[in-house]
Design a protein around this motif. Sequence first.
Motif, PDB file in Angstrom:
ATOM      1  N   LEU A 286       0.837  -1.199   0.000  1.00  0.00           N
ATOM      2  CA  LEU A 286       0.000   0.000   0.000  1.00  0.00           C
ATOM      3  C   LEU A 286       0.872   1.248   0.000  1.00  0.00           C
ATOM      4  N   GLN A 289      -0.679   7.045   0.790  1.00  0.00           N
ATOM      5  CA  GLN A 289      -2.022   7.611   0.647  1.00  0.00           C
ATOM      6  C   GLN A 289      -3.103   6.584   0.969  1.00  0.00           C
ATOM      7  N   ASP A 290      -2.775   5.294   0.810  1.00  0.00           N
ATOM      8  CA  ASP A 290      -3.757   4.228   1.062  1.00  0.00           C
ATOM      9  C   ASP A 290      -3.870   3.855   2.540  1.00  0.00           C
ATOM     10  N   LYS A 291      -3.068   4.462   3.409  1.00  0.00           N
ATOM     11  CA  LYS A 291      -3.015   4.062   4.817  1.00  0.00           C
ATOM     12  C   LYS A 291      -3.760   5.015   5.732  1.00  0.00           C
ATOM     13  N   GLN A 381      -1.236  -2.275   7.044  1.00  0.00           N
ATOM     14  CA  GLN A 381      -1.425  -0.835   7.223  1.00  0.00           C
ATOM     15  C   GLN A 381      -0.171  -0.142   7.754  1.00  0.00           C
TER      16      GLN A 381
END
Length: 490
Positions: A286, A289-291, A381
């Motif tokens: 990831l 920005q995806d976290k 994450q």
Amino acid sequence: MITFFCMTATIISFLNILLYLVASVVLFLSIFLPFSIIYWRKLYEKKRAERCQKETVIAFFHPYCNASGGGERVLWAAIKTIQTNYPNVHIAVYTGDLDADPEQILKKAENAFNIQLKPNIKFIYLQRRKWVEASMYSYFTLLGQSCGSVFLGFEALTYLQPDIYIDTMGYAFTYPLFKYIGGCRVGSYTHYPTISTDMLKHVYRRQVSHNNRRIIARNPFLSAGKIVYYKLFALLYGWTGRCAESVMVNSSWTEEHINSIWKCPLRTHRIYPPCDVEHLLKLPLLSDQDKKGFIQIVSVAQFRPEKGHPLMLRAMYELRSIVSESTWDKIRLIFVGSCRNTEDEVRVKDMQDLAKHLALDENVEFKLNIPYSELVTELQQGTIGLHAMWNEHFGISIVECMAAGLIMVAHASGGPRADIIETQPSSQNGFLAEDAEEYAKIMAHIINMQPHEKDAIRNAARASVTRFSCGQFEKEFLRAIEPFFRTKQE
């Protein structure tokens, strides 16, 4: 003159007592002990002949099998390997987890490690596990626990007389018992030597640590006494260790220490613990920005005193002073781990209090005994993996963090430095640190790295961990124990 005669009489009396004690010990070792060994050996041979299982019985000595640490992962992976490759073998586990039934234990192993086992495992419940707990021995703890393991071993051997005995927790003092009295083939998987040359160096240098109290480190006479105690214990530990026919160790660091003390390198196999890298390597990486806008730092370790959790909190305290306030608001340290007993639960409460004392409580979370699926989510994450144990013997959680795509920061010692993390610029797959300030600087550096720089380290880390896979463990474990079964079958 009268005083002289009194002193002479006292000395003669003392020498007579000493001579009597020496004679008693010699008599015990030369007559009583051999007869006792022969008697007990015959007794257990008779019990084995009367045993209902006529096929090979292999028993694993793991009094804390219901915990969820790296040692338990090795235990269940080893059992699964035997179930797959030797389906006719009867498997038993000596455990002290009296509050858990077999179904609960196997279910927890599946949830914690994603290892599915056949239910045909016999659990031998031991009542005297307290004899191997450090809390029982305020002084001479190593010797006390080791002698306590012999009493626990006697209880285990009384309940079941296996053909093959494998210790997967490091209780080497049980090996002579099962070999000479139980008549078993003996194997061992050692995660951490009971005593090591590093421990001796700490006492020599009079350094304070969790196994060298401040009062001893500050006193030269107490330190000298402890050195003698450690050296004598190491000699005894070496003799008991050499009673194992197949010696398995989990890292090159452990192998070095075991070879220096047990002195049986031709019987020693380095078998890295099984890490679930196959599944974790399939997880997509990831982007930041995806976290969810957070910078998540993940620590995966049991809440044991040697794991160095306070050092991680001090590193977070130092990190706060070198990053901007806006960046600090995004940082979260997630402690993921299991508690074995009430002492570990108290330790977690102390950690929470320390986090509050350092004003970190809003940036620190504790997640205890979570299932494997939730652990995977936390790893995916995460951005940074954190590990702070001094002389960690291997570091399964380090490998799994790297496989999941975290950038790892571990202590510059033991297995992580010897086997796992490479810091050379051309092949860097992680970072090593020693104190809180160094940890903080490295974490700040990682946070400020460009995305392509982070991806280069992540990809190098993922490429380096395939040698620690479950498949590789199975292959090496079978190679180490195959002589036991071949001789039995022939």
